[in-house]
Design a protein around this motif. Sequence first.
Motif, PDB file in Angstrom:
ATOM      1  N   ARG A  31       0.834  -1.203   0.000  1.00  0.00           N
ATOM      2  CA  ARG A  31       0.000   0.000   0.000  1.00  0.00           C
ATOM      3  C   ARG A  31       0.867   1.251   0.000  1.00  0.00           C
ATOM      4  O   ARG A  31       0.589   2.224  -0.717  1.00  0.00           O
ATOM      5  CB  ARG A  31      -0.914  -0.020   1.234  1.00  0.00           C
ATOM      6  CG  ARG A  31      -1.656   1.285   1.504  1.00  0.00           C
ATOM      7  CD  ARG A  31      -2.686   1.615   0.459  1.00  0.00           C
ATOM      8  NE  ARG A  31      -3.848   0.743   0.565  1.00  0.00           N
ATOM      9  CZ  ARG A  31      -4.859   0.755  -0.304  1.00  0.00           C
ATOM     10  NH1 ARG A  31      -4.801   1.565  -1.347  1.00  0.00           N
ATOM     11  NH2 ARG A  31      -5.882  -0.061  -0.147  1.00  0.00           N
ATOM     12  N   ASN A  35       0.916   4.197  -2.863  1.00  0.00           N
ATOM     13  CA  ASN A  35       0.664   5.584  -2.477  1.00  0.00           C
ATOM     14  C   ASN A  35       1.786   6.507  -2.929  1.00  0.00           C
ATOM     15  O   ASN A  35       1.543   7.611  -3.443  1.00  0.00           O
ATOM     16  CB  ASN A  35       0.498   5.676  -0.953  1.00  0.00           C
ATOM     17  CG  ASN A  35      -0.901   5.322  -0.489  1.00  0.00           C
ATOM     18  OD1 ASN A  35      -1.860   5.401  -1.250  1.00  0.00           O
ATOM     19  ND2 ASN A  35      -1.027   4.923   0.765  1.00  0.00           N
ATOM     20  N   ASN A  38       1.803   7.067  -6.699  1.00  0.00           N
ATOM     21  CA  ASN A  38       0.710   7.915  -7.183  1.00  0.00           C
ATOM     22  C   ASN A  38       0.778   9.345  -6.680  1.00  0.00           C
ATOM     23  O   ASN A  38       0.132  10.231  -7.264  1.00  0.00           O
ATOM     24  CB  ASN A  38      -0.637   7.309  -6.773  1.00  0.00           C
ATOM     25  CG  ASN A  38      -0.966   6.050  -7.545  1.00  0.00           C
ATOM     26  OD1 ASN A  38      -0.511   5.864  -8.673  1.00  0.00           O
ATOM     27  ND2 ASN A  38      -1.759   5.178  -6.951  1.00  0.00           N
ATOM     28  N   ARG A  39       1.565   9.595  -5.616  1.00  0.00           N
ATOM     29  CA  ARG A  39       1.489  10.921  -5.011  1.00  0.00           C
ATOM     30  C   ARG A  39       2.815  11.663  -4.871  1.00  0.00           C
ATOM     31  O   ARG A  39       2.798  12.847  -4.531  1.00  0.00           O
ATOM     32  CB  ARG A  39       0.829  10.805  -3.633  1.00  0.00           C
ATOM     33  CG  ARG A  39      -0.638  10.410  -3.692  1.00  0.00           C
ATOM     34  CD  ARG A  39      -1.515  11.456  -4.380  1.00  0.00           C
ATOM     35  NE  ARG A  39      -1.572  12.666  -3.585  1.00  0.00           N
ATOM     36  CZ  ARG A  39      -2.455  12.875  -2.603  1.00  0.00           C
ATOM     37  NH1 ARG A  39      -3.339  11.944  -2.309  1.00  0.00           N
ATOM     38  NH2 ARG A  39      -2.444  14.002  -1.933  1.00  0.00           N
ATOM     39  N   TYR A  58      -3.487  -4.618  -5.419  1.00  0.00           N
ATOM     40  CA  TYR A  58      -3.137  -3.211  -5.596  1.00  0.00           C
ATOM     41  C   TYR A  58      -2.679  -2.879  -7.016  1.00  0.00           C
ATOM     42  O   TYR A  58      -2.475  -1.703  -7.337  1.00  0.00           O
ATOM     43  CB  TYR A  58      -2.059  -2.799  -4.592  1.00  0.00           C
ATOM     44  CG  TYR A  58      -2.526  -2.821  -3.158  1.00  0.00           C
ATOM     45  CD1 TYR A  58      -3.845  -2.550  -2.813  1.00  0.00           C
ATOM     46  CD2 TYR A  58      -1.640  -3.117  -2.134  1.00  0.00           C
ATOM     47  CE1 TYR A  58      -4.272  -2.580  -1.500  1.00  0.00           C
ATOM     48  CE2 TYR A  58      -2.054  -3.141  -0.813  1.00  0.00           C
ATOM     49  CZ  TYR A  58      -3.371  -2.877  -0.501  1.00  0.00           C
ATOM     50  OH  TYR A  58      -3.785  -2.898   0.807  1.00  0.00           O
ATOM     51  N   GLU A  61      -4.638  -0.234  -8.740  1.00  0.00           N
ATOM     52  CA  GLU A  61      -4.571   1.148  -8.280  1.00  0.00           C
ATOM     53  C   GLU A  61      -3.404   1.926  -8.868  1.00  0.00           C
ATOM     54  O   GLU A  61      -3.156   3.067  -8.467  1.00  0.00           O
ATOM     55  CB  GLU A  61      -4.491   1.180  -6.747  1.00  0.00           C
ATOM     56  CG  GLU A  61      -5.707   0.548  -6.086  1.00  0.00           C
ATOM     57  CD  GLU A  61      -5.695   0.714  -4.579  1.00  0.00           C
ATOM     58  OE1 GLU A  61      -4.977   1.614  -4.093  1.00  0.00           O
ATOM     59  OE2 GLU A  61      -6.391  -0.051  -3.907  1.00  0.00           O
ATOM     60  N   ASP A 192      -3.535   7.869   3.061  1.00  0.00           N
ATOM     61  CA  ASP A 192      -4.250   8.878   2.277  1.00  0.00           C
ATOM     62  C   ASP A 192      -5.517   9.253   3.044  1.00  0.00           C
ATOM     63  O   ASP A 192      -6.580   8.645   2.858  1.00  0.00           O
ATOM     64  CB  ASP A 192      -4.583   8.314   0.899  1.00  0.00           C
ATOM     65  CG  ASP A 192      -5.108   9.371  -0.058  1.00  0.00           C
ATOM     66  OD1 ASP A 192      -5.570  10.428   0.422  1.00  0.00           O
ATOM     67  OD2 ASP A 192      -5.084   9.128  -1.280  1.00  0.00           O
ATOM     68  N   ARG A 195      -8.729  10.124   0.999  1.00  0.00           N
ATOM     69  CA  ARG A 195      -9.355   8.947   0.396  1.00  0.00           C
ATOM     70  C   ARG A 195     -10.039   8.081   1.456  1.00  0.00           C
ATOM     71  O   ARG A 195     -11.141   7.561   1.239  1.00  0.00           O
ATOM     72  CB  ARG A 195      -8.306   8.116  -0.345  1.00  0.00           C
ATOM     73  CG  ARG A 195      -8.880   6.860  -0.964  1.00  0.00           C
ATOM     74  CD  ARG A 195      -7.815   5.951  -1.524  1.00  0.00           C
ATOM     75  NE  ARG A 195      -8.401   4.731  -2.054  1.00  0.00           N
ATOM     76  CZ  ARG A 195      -7.706   3.680  -2.459  1.00  0.00           C
ATOM     77  NH1 ARG A 195      -6.381   3.701  -2.395  1.00  0.00           N
ATOM     78  NH2 ARG A 195      -8.307   2.614  -2.927  1.00  0.00           N
ATOM     79  N   GLU A 302      -4.701   4.145   9.743  1.00  0.00           N
ATOM     80  CA  GLU A 302      -5.941   4.222   8.970  1.00  0.00           C
ATOM     81  C   GLU A 302      -7.160   4.238   9.889  1.00  0.00           C
ATOM     82  O   GLU A 302      -8.138   4.965   9.637  1.00  0.00           O
ATOM     83  CB  GLU A 302      -6.012   3.047   8.001  1.00  0.00           C
ATOM     84  CG  GLU A 302      -4.970   3.126   6.900  1.00  0.00           C
ATOM     85  CD  GLU A 302      -4.862   1.859   6.079  1.00  0.00           C
ATOM     86  OE1 GLU A 302      -4.144   1.884   5.070  1.00  0.00           O
ATOM     87  OE2 GLU A 302      -5.497   0.843   6.445  1.00  0.00           O
ATOM     88  N   LEU A 370      -0.650  11.442   3.615  1.00  0.00           N
ATOM     89  CA  LEU A 370       0.166  11.138   2.441  1.00  0.00           C
ATOM     90  C   LEU A 370       0.949  12.322   1.904  1.00  0.00           C
ATOM     91  O   LEU A 370       2.139  12.169   1.573  1.00  0.00           O
ATOM     92  CB  LEU A 370      -0.732  10.529   1.351  1.00  0.00           C
ATOM     93  CG  LEU A 370      -0.091  10.133   0.033  1.00  0.00           C
ATOM     94  CD1 LEU A 370       1.112   9.211   0.242  1.00  0.00           C
ATOM     95  CD2 LEU A 370      -1.127   9.447  -0.858  1.00  0.00           C
TER      96      LEU A 370
END
Length: 416
Positions: A31, A35, A38-39, A58, A61, A192, A195, A302, A370
């Motif tokens: 994960r 993340n 993507n960021r 994943y 994603e 995130d 999200r 989380e 994130l």
Amino acid sequence: MKTGLASTDIAAAPVRVMLLLGSLSGGGAERVAVNLANRCDPTRVDLRLALLRRTGPYLAEIDSGRVDAPAPRTVSLGGFARAPGDIARMIRARQPEVLMSFGMGVNLLAWLALRGLGENRPRWLCREDNNSDAQIDNLLGNPLGRRLIRAATRRVHRSADGVVAVARDLASTFEGRVGSSGRLRTIYNPIDVARIERSALEASVEVPERPFIVAAGRLERQKGYDLLIEAFARSRAASAMDLVILGQGSLEDALKRQAAALGVGDRVRFPGFQANPWAWFARARLFVLASRWEGFGNVVAEALACAVPVLVTDCDFGPREQVVHGQSGWVVPSGDAGALTAALDRLLGEPDLRGRLSAGGKARSAAFDLPVIAAAYTDLFVDLAMARSASPIAAPPTAWRAPGPQGPETAPVARA
């Protein structure tokens, strides 16, 4: 390829970064990699994933064009032996300036792969995301085998250009193993938050009709689900509730048998891996992490973001840095089912206390958001690529340092 680039070259193009993992199975490290991919700021880093096996939930994603993997083959000891060659080929093909490998086993394979690359060797970060000593003890019963793996791990760390640990207590175990202290960094795992908040509102989750307690993670000994089930079965306050354990793993059948033997088989549920665990978290009365050991515990962060009260064990390492006992979570000794039972009875019996922990935990989750953590990694990748020699990583700017806990360095442990 020369790995030391002039600063003008760095400004002209994003730094090429490769994140190396075994797969994108549904774990915390995977994960984190998705993340970051993507960021992280694409104007500063061109980030790709390199997998030993192109598999895992994943994969959906991330853009498949940014994922490299060798051709599928039968999983075997021979496949493991070929892994260093596969890694070397992916590095030669993409020529990353920075490689970051995830976890003890992949770090070892990366070390083997990099030994023969010469000037094609990128700057290399070992990312340690679990309690490696506990992992070794759990995997190997032979004392000689344990000593050999520990010696190999020390050699890996000394060969890397830097070691990133996901908790300060975890980082402290590597001091003395990595050479210069300037090569050791602590960066917490990112979550995130935006999200998670959106996903937590989704109504499609088939939650139990009764109030429930939730836990999540791989169904393996590390996670202490046997202790949690025992504590749940003993708890008077939980007698009208269900226990929901999200995840997959080798111990599922054994845990179901244990629940049945304790008379709670009809109240312990195993929905399997959930792409949106946060909708479950947000609807639970309590989130519990009963682990025997950890590296960080993504699910704890989380759960904090979902504003569910959190009960964690004081295991090595991570959870006691993520919450402060009595403020943003509740902490009990690890490996103690009786302590878990007492905590369940108290927390489930005191709604006002749960409300305070919920509010404190929600505020605490911002430290792991994130954008904050992705910026820290982006700075690290860029500065490492700009280093022209094999010298240790320069001391980081303040922004690199992960936010500390909202209180004492080590949270107090509840004894009753």
